[in-house]
Design a protein around this motif. Structure first.
Motif, mmCIF file in Angstrom:
data_model
loop_
_atom_site.group_PDB
_atom_site.id
_atom_site.type_symbol
_atom_site.label_atom_id
_atom_site.label_comp_id
_atom_site.label_asym_id
_atom_site.label_seq_id
_atom_site.Cartn_x
_atom_site.Cartn_y
_atom_site.Cartn_z
ATOM 1 N N GLU B 12 43.880 46.363 40.191
ATOM 2 C CA GLU B 12 43.462 47.054 41.328
ATOM 3 C C GLU B 12 42.017 46.987 41.316
ATOM 4 N N LYS B 13 41.261 47.136 40.251
ATOM 5 C CA LYS B 13 39.678 47.021 40.129
ATOM 6 C C LYS B 13 39.189 45.984 40.449
ATOM 7 N N TYR B 14 39.982 44.794 39.896
ATOM 8 C CA TYR B 14 39.331 43.431 40.188
ATOM 9 C C TYR B 14 39.454 42.954 41.771
ATOM 10 N N ASN B 16 39.514 44.955 44.262
ATOM 11 C CA ASN B 16 38.411 45.728 44.971
ATOM 12 C C ASN B 16 37.226 45.128 44.919
#
Lengths: 256, 327
Positions: B12-14, B16
């Motif tokens: 998810e972080k990447y 985003n």
């Protein structure tokens, strides 16, 4: 067993229009006591429960928690004071995980406000960590730790009840109120439940419960109140209540 | 499809970061004014749709008159900058404060009303706002609107199109971060609990009413921020910008994108802003295409494209499965 009374209902009456659901009911729970409320269907047990937990404001009478008059206080204020309940028809939060359900239970004992949360203050962070730790401890106690990330309502029925207990425990109450905790449980689960309730008492909680399972009530309660048509018709130790003619009449009808 | 969701949850972080990077690069690659304008409009709608998602997605209260708050924010900023000469930073803050107050006020009826009745209240509120904007001539110049709203400028430097784009992108980022923090906190749990079952929530120590009012305030102030930016950016506002039609567009974005998921709002807002532009050559037919697409959506995925997903939960469940496999 100490004699300190922590909950006292005094002459509580609840009317719904013309129907008098509870009439002049007196009730006491002392510290470290397990107290049962029994009675035929429609006797007013749940209504009395709702009066105590603030769901309904009694038409007449007072309710005291320790020496504080809590009549007419809202449920969330009462929970904050140290009372927590479960529901007859399980009411979990379906879009939240097991862990989150229990973490919500800690809500009344935490303080972080909107600004704390938005700016991630130290206080909010520390509180959040403590909340998580506490919730995990409780889940280990009630045996739901493995299922902590499942959605609450995806659990089997018996575990959902355990989750309701866990959530209630999370609010660090002094007094626990269980509304028909054994409903829908088989004999083995009921046995486990009574062990669990004893364990809670040993941990220092006081317990007030409504129950239909006579075997359970008679075996775990220190004292029992019998309600019929909204009135307390008997109270005392299980043995006294069992032999009380009024109680027998309420349950079985009058002998000709 | 399900696999994809797990992969997304894991990274998810990447995802985003990549999305944000794409948004940053966009005006540098597409330098045509028209394309940057579309980009800015997208982001204004993203902010509006996000703000409504706070209320509708997380709190479960359908806000049908969201353009009302959008309008209050825009008018607050327009009036303060034209009549009092305030800088945009001050007008932004003032717009948030004023709309926030109105949000709290409109939240009050939730004490007695629930569900669809509150939705009607918000709808009526939007109409009242429009009527006031049209009739309070001394303040709003009525249907003549407020022209010559000062463009965004800081220390005497006027913002060019790119700079305006980056400002609204920054505001959206801020809103996403604030939302994320609220959701993953004690307050977020309280909000979800009230949405799921307000009786159980109040038995567990949550005051449902104060949460509803608070969330109304937060959501409205974000909508007000979008309004303030819009006023400075577009330079002229009149009551026809803030009608029920506008509200319908905003709620379509929120619902189509997905309730309770910030990425849903981004997707919904961008799609429903870009689509009419792409369909422009079709002229009159585009309304039909647009309508048909919404109907298909409602049949296939009524909860919205990204509705009902909680990536954090998926991640947590996956981590447990992994542990079990490793043992």
């Amino acid at each position: 067993m100490s004699n300190e009374v922590i909950l006292r209902a005094k002459q509580v009456t609840q009317r719904f229009g013309g129907l008098c659901a509870v009439h002049n009911a007196d009730l006491e729970v002392r510290k470290h006591e397990i107290v049962g409320i029994i009675g035929p269907n429609g006797a007013g047990k749940s209504t009395l429960f709702n009066n105590i937990t603030g769901m309904y404001k009694p038409t007449e009478g007072q309710i005291y928690f320790h020496d504080m008059d809590i009549t007419g206080k809202t449920p969330y204020e009462i929970t904050k004071l140290g009372m927590a309940r479960t529901f007859q028809n399980i009411r979990l939060f379906p879009t939240m995980t097991v862990l989150e359900n229990v973490m919500l239970g800690v809500h009344s004992k935490t303080k972080a406000n909107l600004l704390d949360v938005i700016f991630k203050t130290k206080r909010a962070k520390k509180e959040e960590e403590e909340t998580l730790k506490k919730a995990e401890e409780i889940l280990k106690l009630t045996g739901l730790y493995e299922a902590r990330y499942n959605y609450a309502t995806s659990l089997p029925y018996g575990y959902q009840r355990h989750l309701e207990f866990s959530r209630a425990l999370a609010s660090s109450p002094e007094l626990l109120l269980f509304d028909e905790p054994a409903a829908g449980m088989n004999e083995r689960e009921t046995k486990e439940l009574s062990d669990f309730i004893f364990k809670l008492r040993d941990m220092g909680y006081s317990i007030l419960l409504i129950e239909h399972d006579m075997k359970l009530v008679m075996s775990i309660c220190d004292r029992i109140y019998v309600l019929d048509h909204g009135e307390v018709i008997a109270n005392g130790e299980p043995e006294e209540v069992r032999n009380n003619p009024d109680v027998i009449e309420a349950y079985l009808g009058k002998e000709e | 499809m399900k696999r994809l969701l797990h992969v997304w949850a894991k990274h998810e972080k990447y995802v985003n970061v990549v999305l944000f990077a794409a948004a940053v690069v966009y005006p540098l690659i597409f330098t045509r004014q028209y394309l940057i304008n579309v980009g800015i409009l997208c982001l204004v709608y993203v902010l509006l749709s996000l703000s409504l998602n706070v209320l509708t997605g997380y709190m479960g209260i359908t806000g049908l008159g969201w353009a009302g708050f959008f309008g209050i924010g825009a008018y607050t900023a327009a009036i303060l900058s034209t009549k009092a000469g305030w800088n945009f930073i001050l007008t932004f803050l003032a717009a948030m404060a004023v709309t926030g107050m109105f949000g709290l006020l409109i939240g009050m009826p939730t004490r007695k009303l629930s569900g669809r009745y509150v939705a009607i209240v918000t709808m009526a509120f939007c109409e009242i706002c429009r009527a006031l904007e049209t009739n309070m001539d001394w303040l709003t110049r009525g249907s003549r609107g407020i022209p010559n709203i000062p463009r965004l400028e800081l220390f005497g430097m006027k913002f060019n199109k790119q700079a305006q784009y980056y400002l609204i992108l920054f505001l959206v980022l801020l809103a996403v971060i604030v939302m994320g923090r609220i959701v993953n906190s004690r307050i977020g749990r309280g909000v979800l609990a009230v949405k799921d079952d307000d009786i159980a929530a109040s038995a567990m120590g949550v005051n449902p009413f104060s949460y509803k009012v608070m969330i109304f305030g937060v959501a409205a102030s974000l909508a007000g921020l979008a309004g303030a930016f819009y006023a400075h950016y577009i330079g002229f506002i009149d009551p026809s910008n803030f009608t029920f039609d506008q509200s319908t567009i905003i709620i379509s974005m929120t619902i189509m994108g997905g309730l309770g998921n910030p990425m849903g709002s981004v997707l919904g807002a961008v799609t429903l802003t870009v689509l009419p532009e792409i369909l422009r050559p079709l002229m009159d037919v585009r309304q039909i295409v647009y309508g048909v697409m919404l109907i298909i959506m409602m049949i296939v995925r009524p909860q919205g494209i990204l509705g009902g997903f909680n990536l954090k939960h998926i991640r947590q469940q996956d981590s447990v499965h992994k542990e079990v496999r490793n043992e």
